[in-house]
Write a protein that holds these residues in place. Structure first.
Motif, PDB file in Angstrom:
ATOM      1  N   LEU A 106      33.178  37.038  33.353  1.00  0.00           N
ATOM      2  CA  LEU A 106      34.123  36.826  32.265  1.00  0.00           C
ATOM      3  C   LEU A 106      35.499  36.486  32.819  1.00  0.00           C
ATOM      4  O   LEU A 106      35.837  36.872  33.937  1.00  0.00           O
ATOM      5  CB  LEU A 106      34.235  38.087  31.398  1.00  0.00           C
ATOM      6  N   THR A 107      36.279  35.784  32.019  1.00  0.00           N
ATOM      7  CA  THR A 107      37.658  35.537  32.420  1.00  0.00           C
ATOM      8  C   THR A 107      38.414  36.866  32.382  1.00  0.00           C
ATOM      9  O   THR A 107      37.926  37.860  31.835  1.00  0.00           O
ATOM     10  CB  THR A 107      38.350  34.559  31.447  1.00  0.00           C
ATOM     11  N   THR A 108      39.599  36.877  32.938  1.00  0.00           N
ATOM     12  CA  THR A 108      40.411  38.096  32.937  1.00  0.00           C
ATOM     13  C   THR A 108      40.663  38.571  31.515  1.00  0.00           C
ATOM     14  O   THR A 108      40.556  39.766  31.218  1.00  0.00           O
ATOM     15  CB  THR A 108      41.747  37.839  33.659  1.00  0.00           C
ATOM     16  N   GLU A 109      40.968  37.646  30.628  1.00  0.00           N
ATOM     17  CA  GLU A 109      41.227  37.990  29.222  1.00  0.00           C
ATOM     18  C   GLU A 109      39.966  38.529  28.545  1.00  0.00           C
ATOM     19  O   GLU A 109      40.018  39.516  27.808  1.00  0.00           O
ATOM     20  CB  GLU A 109      41.741  36.765  28.473  1.00  0.00           C
ATOM     21  N   GLU A 110      38.840  37.868  28.774  1.00  0.00           N
ATOM     22  CA  GLU A 110      37.580  38.328  28.186  1.00  0.00           C
ATOM     23  C   GLU A 110      37.199  39.712  28.703  1.00  0.00           C
ATOM     24  O   GLU A 110      36.763  40.572  27.936  1.00  0.00           O
ATOM     25  CB  GLU A 110      36.453  37.337  28.491  1.00  0.00           C
ATOM     26  N   ALA A 111      37.366  39.926  29.998  1.00  0.00           N
ATOM     27  CA  ALA A 111      37.048  41.230  30.586  1.00  0.00           C
ATOM     28  C   ALA A 111      37.952  42.323  30.024  1.00  0.00           C
ATOM     29  O   ALA A 111      37.494  43.434  29.731  1.00  0.00           O
ATOM     30  CB  ALA A 111      37.161  41.175  32.110  1.00  0.00           C
ATOM     31  N   ALA A 112      39.231  42.018  29.842  1.00  0.00           N
ATOM     32  CA  ALA A 112      40.162  42.998  29.279  1.00  0.00           C
ATOM     33  C   ALA A 112      39.761  43.354  27.855  1.00  0.00           C
ATOM     34  O   ALA A 112      39.793  44.529  27.464  1.00  0.00           O
ATOM     35  CB  ALA A 112      41.588  42.451  29.320  1.00  0.00           C
ATOM     36  N   ARG A 113      39.360  42.363  27.076  1.00  0.00           N
ATOM     37  CA  ARG A 113      38.921  42.606  25.698  1.00  0.00           C
ATOM     38  C   ARG A 113      37.645  43.452  25.689  1.00  0.00           C
ATOM     39  O   ARG A 113      37.516  44.396  24.911  1.00  0.00           O
ATOM     40  CB  ARG A 113      38.708  41.266  24.990  1.00  0.00           C
ATOM     41  N   PHE A 114      36.718  43.127  26.595  1.00  0.00           N
ATOM     42  CA  PHE A 114      35.488  43.907  26.719  1.00  0.00           C
ATOM     43  C   PHE A 114      35.813  45.358  27.066  1.00  0.00           C
ATOM     44  O   PHE A 114      35.287  46.290  26.447  1.00  0.00           O
ATOM     45  CB  PHE A 114      34.590  43.294  27.803  1.00  0.00           C
ATOM     46  N   GLU A 115      36.686  45.560  28.041  1.00  0.00           N
ATOM     47  CA  GLU A 115      37.027  46.910  28.490  1.00  0.00           C
ATOM     48  C   GLU A 115      37.764  47.693  27.406  1.00  0.00           C
ATOM     49  O   GLU A 115      37.526  48.898  27.254  1.00  0.00           O
ATOM     50  CB  GLU A 115      37.855  46.841  29.768  1.00  0.00           C
ATOM     51  N   GLU A 116      38.627  47.028  26.657  1.00  0.00           N
ATOM     52  CA  GLU A 116      39.326  47.708  25.566  1.00  0.00           C
ATOM     53  C   GLU A 116      38.316  48.189  24.531  1.00  0.00           C
ATOM     54  O   GLU A 116      38.386  49.314  24.053  1.00  0.00           O
ATOM     55  CB  GLU A 116      40.349  46.786  24.914  1.00  0.00           C
ATOM     56  N   HIS A 117      37.387  47.318  24.202  1.00  0.00           N
ATOM     57  CA  HIS A 117      36.357  47.698  23.231  1.00  0.00           C
ATOM     58  C   HIS A 117      35.510  48.852  23.774  1.00  0.00           C
ATOM     59  O   HIS A 117      35.338  49.870  23.108  1.00  0.00           O
ATOM     60  CB  HIS A 117      35.457  46.503  22.897  1.00  0.00           C
ATOM     61  N   ALA A 118      35.002  48.691  24.986  1.00  0.00           N
ATOM     62  CA  ALA A 118      34.101  49.689  25.566  1.00  0.00           C
ATOM     63  C   ALA A 118      34.781  51.039  25.758  1.00  0.00           C
ATOM     64  O   ALA A 118      34.118  52.079  25.680  1.00  0.00           O
ATOM     65  CB  ALA A 118      33.539  49.180  26.884  1.00  0.00           C
ATOM     66  N   SER A 119      36.068  51.049  25.981  1.00  0.00           N
ATOM     67  CA  SER A 119      36.761  52.320  26.182  1.00  0.00           C
ATOM     68  C   SER A 119      36.808  53.150  24.901  1.00  0.00           C
ATOM     69  O   SER A 119      37.056  54.351  24.954  1.00  0.00           O
ATOM     70  CB  SER A 119      38.178  52.082  26.703  1.00  0.00           C
TER      71      SER A 119
END
Length: 72
Positions: free
Chosen positions: A39-52
């Motif tokens: 994932l791009t940095t932005e996509e990964a950050a969005r994924f991590e925010e959701h998963a957290s």
């Protein structure tokens, strides 16, 4: 056989959607891309925010990390 079990487990976990997290749970392709650092940095950050904030995604992450350890 093991792959089918893992796919089924991911589908069950991701379908639960129990948490109060921003946005919908990622689909299996996005989840796999995250685990493979695709994932791009932005996509990964969005994924991590959701998963957290999402117990279902947290369970899926734990399961996938355990499976990766077993395969290593």
């Amino acid at each position: 056989m093991k792959s089918q079990f893992v796919d089924g487990a991911f589908r069950r976990i991701l379908s639960l959607r129990r948490g109060v997290a921003p946005g919908p749970c990622p689909d299996a392709n996005e989840f796999a891309a995250y685990l493979e650092a695709g994932l791009t940095t932005e996509e990964a950050a969005r994924f991590e925010e959701h998963a957290s904030n999402c117990p279902s995604c947290q369970e899926a992450l734990v399961l996938s990390l355990r499976m990766a350890d077993e395969e290593a």
